[in-house]
Each structure stands twice: as C-alpha cells, then as structure tokens.
Scaffold this active site. Structure first.
Site, mmCIF file in Angstrom:
data_model
loop_
_atom_site.group_PDB
_atom_site.id
_atom_site.type_symbol
_atom_site.label_atom_id
_atom_site.label_comp_id
_atom_site.label_asym_id
_atom_site.label_seq_id
_atom_site.Cartn_x
_atom_site.Cartn_y
_atom_site.Cartn_z
ATOM 1 N N LEU A 28 0.814 -1.217 0.000
ATOM 2 C CA LEU A 28 0.000 0.000 0.000
ATOM 3 C C LEU A 28 0.850 1.272 0.000
ATOM 4 O O LEU A 28 0.351 2.365 0.225
ATOM 5 C CB LEU A 28 -0.956 0.001 1.204
ATOM 6 C CG LEU A 28 -1.964 -1.152 1.217
ATOM 7 C CD1 LEU A 28 -2.885 -1.036 2.423
ATOM 8 C CD2 LEU A 28 -2.784 -1.191 -0.070
ATOM 9 N N ILE A 53 0.341 -4.392 6.169
ATOM 10 C CA ILE A 53 -0.194 -4.598 7.517
ATOM 11 C C ILE A 53 -1.431 -3.741 7.761
ATOM 12 O O ILE A 53 -2.013 -3.763 8.824
ATOM 13 C CB ILE A 53 0.862 -4.315 8.616
ATOM 14 C CG1 ILE A 53 1.501 -2.936 8.400
ATOM 15 C CG2 ILE A 53 1.927 -5.394 8.645
ATOM 16 C CD1 ILE A 53 2.420 -2.511 9.533
ATOM 17 N N ARG A 54 -1.800 -2.923 6.751
ATOM 18 C CA ARG A 54 -2.989 -2.063 6.880
ATOM 19 C C ARG A 54 -4.122 -2.583 6.017
ATOM 20 O O ARG A 54 -3.898 -3.317 5.057
ATOM 21 C CB ARG A 54 -2.658 -0.642 6.423
ATOM 22 C CG ARG A 54 -1.759 0.085 7.371
ATOM 23 C CD ARG A 54 -1.499 1.497 6.894
ATOM 24 N NE ARG A 54 -0.615 1.548 5.736
ATOM 25 C CZ ARG A 54 -0.877 2.249 4.631
ATOM 26 N NH1 ARG A 54 -1.998 2.923 4.510
ATOM 27 N NH2 ARG A 54 -0.008 2.264 3.640
ATOM 28 N N ILE A 71 6.242 -8.364 7.625
ATOM 29 C CA ILE A 71 7.597 -8.854 7.296
ATOM 30 C C ILE A 71 8.446 -9.103 8.543
ATOM 31 O O ILE A 71 9.489 -9.732 8.477
ATOM 32 C CB ILE A 71 8.336 -7.888 6.340
ATOM 33 C CG1 ILE A 71 8.433 -6.487 6.960
ATOM 34 C CG2 ILE A 71 7.679 -7.851 4.974
ATOM 35 C CD1 ILE A 71 9.629 -5.715 6.464
ATOM 36 N N TYR A 159 18.163 5.275 6.653
ATOM 37 C CA TYR A 159 17.568 4.735 5.419
ATOM 38 C C TYR A 159 18.682 4.314 4.450
ATOM 39 O O TYR A 159 18.687 3.191 3.936
ATOM 40 C CB TYR A 159 16.695 5.825 4.802
ATOM 41 C CG TYR A 159 16.062 5.508 3.469
ATOM 42 C CD1 TYR A 159 15.212 4.424 3.300
ATOM 43 C CD2 TYR A 159 16.290 6.348 2.364
ATOM 44 C CE1 TYR A 159 14.602 4.176 2.079
ATOM 45 C CE2 TYR A 159 15.679 6.105 1.145
ATOM 46 C CZ TYR A 159 14.843 5.014 1.002
ATOM 47 O OH TYR A 159 14.251 4.776 -0.205
ATOM 48 N N LYS A 163 19.872 0.582 3.208
ATOM 49 C CA LYS A 163 19.820 0.195 1.797
ATOM 50 C C LYS A 163 21.181 -0.318 1.300
ATOM 51 O O LYS A 163 21.238 -1.248 0.494
ATOM 52 C CB LYS A 163 19.319 1.355 0.927
ATOM 53 C CG LYS A 163 17.821 1.625 1.103
ATOM 54 C CD LYS A 163 16.961 0.427 0.675
ATOM 55 C CE LYS A 163 15.490 0.693 0.735
ATOM 56 N NZ LYS A 163 14.663 -0.456 0.333
ATOM 57 N N ILE A 189 10.591 8.967 -7.010
ATOM 58 C CA ILE A 189 9.557 8.527 -7.960
ATOM 59 C C ILE A 189 8.349 9.468 -7.890
ATOM 60 O O ILE A 189 7.850 9.778 -6.804
ATOM 61 C CB ILE A 189 9.108 7.075 -7.665
ATOM 62 C CG1 ILE A 189 10.330 6.129 -7.632
ATOM 63 C CG2 ILE A 189 8.086 6.607 -8.707
ATOM 64 C CD1 ILE A 189 11.149 6.065 -8.898
HETATM 65 C C1 AKB Z 1 13.137 9.288 -0.269
HETATM 66 O O1 AKB Z 1 13.106 10.489 -0.593
HETATM 67 O O2 AKB Z 1 13.446 8.882 0.861
HETATM 68 C C2 AKB Z 1 12.824 8.277 -1.344
HETATM 69 C C3 AKB Z 1 14.051 7.867 -2.065
HETATM 70 C C4 AKB Z 1 14.695 8.780 -3.032
HETATM 71 O O3 AKB Z 1 14.543 6.809 -1.843
HETATM 72 N N1 AKB Z 1 11.871 8.820 -2.256
#
Ligand code: AKB
Length: 332
Positions: A28, A53-54, A71, A159, A163, A189
């Site tokens: 989602l 989960i929603r 997950i 983040y 990754k 995106i």
């Molecule tokens: C974010 O801004 O955190 C994401 C990305 C670029 O991975 N859209």
C-alpha cells in the site's frame, strides 16, 4: 521477451503452466498497487498477491488478491510463501529517508530486520527476490554528478545505511547461496494516484497536487536542489523488465537507473507552463535539506542500458504534462 513489459502479452520467461506467483510486500506504499496492476495484466490477476499490515481501500480488494503480511513475523511470511506457492517476492516495505531520521529504531527494525527475514525466506524457498535500493544509498563522499554504479557509499541516514546493507546482503546471499537477488537503485519517484510516505523527494509529488488544487505550494527544499527523479510508469516498467531479464544477462545484481534530474525551481517553471498562477514559497526543512545535499544529482546507468535494455521514456516536459493532466482529470 516477446514485447515490452508494459504490453499485454505474457513474459517469454514463463510458459502458461509455469507463470510466476508473486508476493508484493509493503503493497500500500507509493508503488505496490501500480506494480500489481502491471504484473496482473501480464501474468494474470490471481498470480499477484498484494500485502501490507494495513486494511486497503475497497478498490484494492476488488482488483485482485490482498492479504495481511507482516515482514517482521517470520512464521507469517513463511506461511504465505508456502500456502500460495510464491516464486517471486517484491519487497517494497521500507521506512523512507525523512521518517527514518525521526524514528531510527523503527527504520532499523523494518529496513534491516525485515530484510533479513525476506532474504532468509527467499533463500529457503528458492525465490527470485527484488529489493529496491535508492539514490539514498549514496552520501556526501560519493561522486554526485553522475554517481557511478561502484563508488564510495557512506550515506548519513539510517535509510541509506539500511539500503547499502540490503545491497550487500543480497549480493552476498547470491554469491554464497545462489539466491536470485535483484536490486535497482531508484531515483525519487513521481506518481499521480499514489502518495510517497516520508521521503526527501516527496515535494516533487506534492507540488502537483497543490498546483492544481490551490495554486500555492510551500517547498521544504531549497530551490536549487538538483536530484534524480523518475515517472512511476518508467519505474514500474524498469522493475518488471529487470525481474523478467534472464539471469545470464545480469552482470551485476544491483543497478543504477536514471531518467531526469531537476531542481524545485526547474519543476516550478515547467508546471507554470500549464498552470501560470502557481506560486511557490520556500520554507526549508533542515533535516531534508541536509539529506538532499548529500545525494546524487544524477545516476550513471549505462550498465542497466547495456545488460537488460533499460531505457527511460519520460523527461521533465512529458512528466509534467502527464502529471498535470492526470491530477486535473482526477479533480473534476
Ligand atoms: C526518499 O526520498 O526517501 C525516497 C528515495 C529517493 O529513496 N523517495
């Protein structure tokens, strides 16, 4: 491949009796529903299971199978994979860059512990697994314009760290256990029907809705912040074409993909060609700005173009025209 992945014909990698059965986690979020729609056109409605989960909105239930999956719950995930004979797993669950900085513990849990569950289940059951990476996997010490496939990766966000960890773990499992791990580094995106949740590039979606609805937008990044971006249709087609690429064509397991780069200032000017009354003011969020200042301005993606035929279709003018049209029609 018999036709481009966005077309309606079946993938050549799959025969009628051997269509993949796909599970999408984090379904989602910004990309899941769109990917499920594209995949279902290609391999059939019931072969693609969206999960989260929603509870989803009604139209999601009507468009094909949707189930609860957490997950972080290994047993629940394993049960879903076994009961549904899953063969491909698209792992979209993640905490994005800006939200991650506000809740590091949650980002660690979802992006690192969750990923471990995904990789272990995928290895245990011989799945093909797709995990998106991001421009956020680079940091201030990476070359920024363009950022190569292989270079220093020292991101300064949880983040980004999670990754890089995902890229390295997936590649390690590939070499050590033969896991069919596939990973694309996505730019920001841009989509009309679905909202991103808590990223640094979110302004580039929000500005369109504000431009159509109120004609006013307060941007949380500086006007000259140049970042790589991609229209959702290109992103989903890239994902599908990469998922379908024969394993022997993949020299790498992690690829950069690039389409366009722009600043808030460039984007405003382009939108004003359609909506001349748009007024943009700037109220910079220091957390997001610091993140964006360490990210690539463009990704070098010649390996994806060479190995599996990646080619983007949308540059800034096409993106803006498409977004303004979609959102204007949606508001009528
Ligand atoms: C974010 O801004 O955190 C994401 C990305 C670029 O991975 N859209």
């Amino acid at each position: 491949r018999q036709s481009s992945a966005s077309g309606r014909s079946q993938c050549s990698a799959c025969t009628d009796t051997d269509l993949p059965k796909v599970l999408i986690t984090g379904g989602l979020g910004q990309l899941g529903v769109g990917l499920a729609k594209m995949l279902r056109r290609r391999i059939g409605k019931t072969n693609v299971i969206l999960s989260d989960i929603r509870k989803p909105p009604n139209h999601v239930y009507h468009n094909g199978p949707f189930i609860f999956s957490d997950i972080l719950d290994y047993k629940n995930l394993r049960e879903i994979v076994v009961n549904n004979n899953i063969s491909w797993l698209v792992h979209y669950s993640a905490v994005l860059s800006a939200v991650g900085e506000n809740n590091v513990a949650l980002a660690k849990e979802v992006n690192i512990t969750g990923l471990h569950n995904i990789l272990d289940i995928a290895t245990e059951h011989g799945l093909r697994v797709f995990v998106p990476s991001t421009i956020g996997a680079f940091g201030p010490s990476s070359p920024r314009d363009p950022t190569p496939e292989l270079c220093v990766q020292r991101p300064r966000t949880i983040y980004g760290v999670s990754k890089v960890h995902a890229e390295l773990m997936g590649e390690y499992y590939h070499h050590r256990y033969g896991l069919d791990f596939r990973c694309l580094r996505y730019p920001g995106i841009i989509s009309a029907d679905s909202q991103p949740g808590g990223g640094t590039t979110d302004y580039a979606v929000q500005i369109f809705h504000a431009a159509v609805k109120t004609g006013q937008f307060e941007c949380n990044l500086r006007g000259d912040t140049r970042l790589p971006m991609m229209y959702i249709d290109d992103c989903l087609r890239a994902t599908l074409e990469f998922l379908e690429a024969p394993a022997e064509t993949l020299v790498n397991r992690t690829y950069n993909i690039n389409a366009m780069s722009f600043t808030p200032h460039d984007l405003t000017q382009e939108i004003q060609k359609f909506l001349p009354d748009l007024k943009v003011t700037y109220n910079v969020d220091p957390v997001r700005q610091a993140i964006a200042d360490g990210w690539p301005m463009a990704l070098e993606d010649s390996a994806a173009r060479r190995d599996w035929g990646w080619n983007h279709e949308y540059d800034l003018p096409e993106l803006v025209q498409t977004m303004v049209t979609h959102i204007t029609m949606g508001n009528q």
